[in-house]
Design a protein around this motif. Sequence first.
Motif, PDB file in Angstrom:
ATOM      1  N   GLU A   1       1.541  35.105   0.109  1.00  0.00           N
ATOM      2  CA  GLU A   1       2.260  34.107  -0.684  1.00  0.00           C
ATOM      3  C   GLU A   1       3.696  33.938  -0.225  1.00  0.00           C
ATOM      4  O   GLU A   1       4.266  32.849  -0.326  1.00  0.00           O
ATOM      5  CB  GLU A   1       2.219  34.487  -2.166  1.00  0.00           C
ATOM      6  N   LEU A   2       4.302  35.005   0.290  1.00  0.00           N
ATOM      7  CA  LEU A   2       5.683  34.916   0.765  1.00  0.00           C
ATOM      8  C   LEU A   2       5.757  34.620   2.258  1.00  0.00           C
ATOM      9  O   LEU A   2       6.857  34.522   2.807  1.00  0.00           O
ATOM     10  CB  LEU A   2       6.433  36.217   0.455  1.00  0.00           C
TER      11      LEU A   2
ATOM     12  N   ARG B   1      13.135  34.652  -1.829  1.00  0.00           N
ATOM     13  CA  ARG B   1      11.858  35.348  -1.660  1.00  0.00           C
ATOM     14  C   ARG B   1      11.741  36.527  -2.625  1.00  0.00           C
ATOM     15  O   ARG B   1      10.655  36.825  -3.124  1.00  0.00           O
ATOM     16  CB  ARG B   1      11.690  35.808  -0.211  1.00  0.00           C
TER      17      ARG B   1
ATOM     18  N   CYS C   1      10.601  35.227  -5.905  1.00  0.00           N
ATOM     19  CA  CYS C   1       9.144  34.996  -5.902  1.00  0.00           C
ATOM     20  C   CYS C   1       8.397  36.321  -5.994  1.00  0.00           C
ATOM     21  O   CYS C   1       7.383  36.430  -6.710  1.00  0.00           O
ATOM     22  CB  CYS C   1       8.732  34.247  -4.638  1.00  0.00           C
TER      23      CYS C   1
END
Length: 213
Positions: free
Chosen positions: A115-116, A25, A28
Amino acid sequence: MIVDETQAREWIGAHDGFDPDTIGRLECFEVILRHECEKQNLVSARTLDEVWVRHFVDSLQLLRDVPRETSTWLDLGTGAGFPGVALAIARPDIAVTCVESRALRTDYLARVVGELDLENCKIVHSRLQDVKTAEYGAISARAFAPLPKLLDLSTRFSTRDTEWRLPKGRSAAQELEELRGWDHMFHVEQSLTDADAGIICGRLFGRKKGKRS
């Protein structure tokens, strides 16, 4: 002392208190951060080559010695997502509330959280003065305000058991030494990412009677 990106990744990966998906994560998060920095000034350009040291480990080190049962965390002036979003990534069991007053940054932070898929992270677009009073298990603020002003603004979110984690760079010891009018058990801990930087840690019990900071 953690001095390069390899050491930073190793430190995070070896930490048994972090969620197993933390590295992925954060990778990202790094991609989103770099892309957004092309649109707005989120962090110093020179730190983009040291994201894992200067931003990720610098944020996650605040979890040191915080009781495992801590369930709520308030991050003041989250900015680019540090430390609040990074903390939410590493500890999905903690409900992290990130307060940020600048609209462009809260829009970006909301996209990161979406998004995460950070269900434990809440982004609040507001001045701190306008945030509803609530009690939190931990409070952090990175480059938010001088210590007396910070306490004036945020003591209403604290209890006698709240853990405070305030990265203050080179001014940590001086700011704590000059603090007046507060009953506290603060001390300065050495940063893992900067030999000259300190973090004010501890608990705040309130104002001393008849005094103001």
